[in-house]
Design an enzyme around this catalytic site. Structure first.
Site, PDB file in Angstrom:
ATOM      1  CG  HIS A 167     -31.174  41.819  -2.304  1.00  3.92           C
ATOM      2  ND1 HIS A 167     -30.150  40.923  -2.511  1.00  3.92           N
ATOM      3  CD2 HIS A 167     -31.632  41.576  -1.038  1.00  3.92           C
ATOM      4  CE1 HIS A 167     -29.998  40.162  -1.429  1.00  3.92           C
ATOM      5  NE2 HIS A 167     -30.878  40.547  -0.524  1.00  3.92           N
ATOM      6  CG  ASP A 201     -27.478  40.820   4.124  1.00  2.00           C
ATOM      7  OD1 ASP A 201     -28.150  41.526   4.877  1.00  2.00           O
ATOM      8  OD2 ASP A 201     -27.944  39.860   3.481  1.00  2.00           O
ATOM      9  CG  ASP A 287     -29.276  38.929   7.054  1.00  2.00           C
ATOM     10  OD1 ASP A 287     -28.053  39.181   7.037  1.00  2.00           O
ATOM     11  OD2 ASP A 287     -30.019  39.094   6.072  1.00  2.00           O
TER      12      ASP A 287
END
Length: 348
Positions: A167, A201, A287
């Site tokens: 990010h 992810d 995740d």
């Protein structure tokens, strides 16, 4: 580096005690890194352990601005607990009247959310992870170059980076990410060949995409749940003016399980095949597993074994960075074990 007579995989991890154990206190727990390393070492028992050397931010500077890197370096020198982190202040251009004059003020300037905090440990971990990403990429490129053309064994290096990175943009961090580790590795590898970054992810790798968006030598692909970070990750984002077609986003509806995920994975693998890269950088998060990441995606732990086998079947020299995973769930260790066992099965 000499391959064995059986052309066995050449596997390494670029880690050290600091990288291995560094986590965000109270947000992510140490077992997310230790579970990844345990699964990796179990699948590849002859793994070579490489220790990254400090580089004073040199790797980070390959994709980040000098003032941002200097801010993170400053964070390593502050006594633990000295900084009182701001809440509810994001330094939007409309808000700014004067340049910030304190570390707290610069903190509001350099992070786009309230949860990413520049503690001394986080800043030191970010610098170490960035250095490890660059050095791991050089190890991988050197391993490939040392073999005769067409005779390279499968090669992989794991960089268990904490804090994670996908990010982080060139001038700001956020989403618990400080430096864009996958982008750092990809930029280094692109010196000697074409590179694909595949991000699995749960959330979109908006930082990786932004940093590499106009680089035609690197294809970035992200399979993620639609939504966060809300301002990126859509299918129409396909690359910058100098690199059309160099970015592929595959957003999935919230709550998707592997029935929806599998076709997106095949689309990604087909795109990789068409690009004909020399190297793969894998941004690995767990995740997307149903128990983690607030259920935005609902993969079973066993599905990560399929992911490991399908991606390994590309037989590309691979550098793995670690992204989202929540160590307080036992499923982190279970998913990691399925993933690396599946990869090892494909490469043996």
């Amino acid at each position: 580096m000499k391959a064995t007579a059986k052309n066995e995989p050449v596997i390494a991890e670029m880690t050290s005690p600091y990288v291995e154990h560094q986590e965000f206190p109270d947000i992510v727990y140490p077992t997310s890194v230790t579970a990844t390393l345990a699964a990796f070492r179990s699948a590849f028992p002859n793994v070579t352990r490489l220790v990254p050397e400090p580089d004073d931010g040199a790797a980070a500077l390959t994709v980040h601005s000098g003032d941002y890197v200097d801010f993170v370096k400053e964070g390593t020198r502050r006594p633990d607990g000295l900084t009182k982190f701001p809440l509810n202040v994001i330094a939007l251009p409309e808000l700014r009247v004067s340049e910030p004059r304190t570390f707290e003020g610069r903190h509001a300037q350099y992070f786009f959310d309230e949860v990413t905090r520049a503690t001394p440990a986080v800043c030191e971990g970010a610098l170490q992870s960035a250095a490890a990403s660059g050095q791991g990429a050089r190890w991988l490129a050197g391993t490939v170059a040392a073999q005769p053309a067409g005779q390279q064994p499968p090669a992989m290096v794991l960089v268990p980076s904490r804090p994670p990175g996908h990010h982080a943009l060139s001038t700001v961090g956020g989403g618990l990410c400080v430096f864009a580790n996958a982008a750092i590795a990809a930029r280094e590898l692109s010196r000697s060949g074409r590179v694909v970054v595949l991000d699995i992810d749960q959330d979109h790798g908006n930082g990786t995409q932004t940093v590499l968006y106009d680089d035609p030598s690197i294809l970035t692909i992200s399979i993620h749940a639609e939504g966060w970070p809300h301002v990126a990750g859509f299918a129409e984002e396909t690359g910058g003016p100098n690199a059309p077609g160099s970015n592929l986003n595959l957003p999935l509806p919230t709550g998707s399980d592997f029935t929806a995920y599998a076709p997106a994975l095949e689309t990604a693998l087909e795109a990789i095949g068409r690009f004909e890269p020399t190297y793969l950088v894998l941004a690995l998060g767990y995740d997307a597993q149903w128990e983690q990441g607030f259920g935005a995606l609902r993969l079973q732990s066993e599905d990560f074994g399929v992911l490991g086998r399908r991606i390994a079947a590309l037989r590309l020299p691979t550098l793995v960075t670690t992204e989202g995973c929540y160590g307080y769930y036992e499923s982190t260790a279970v998913a990691a074990t399925h993933f690396f066992d599946g990869w090892a099965e494909q490469w043996r």
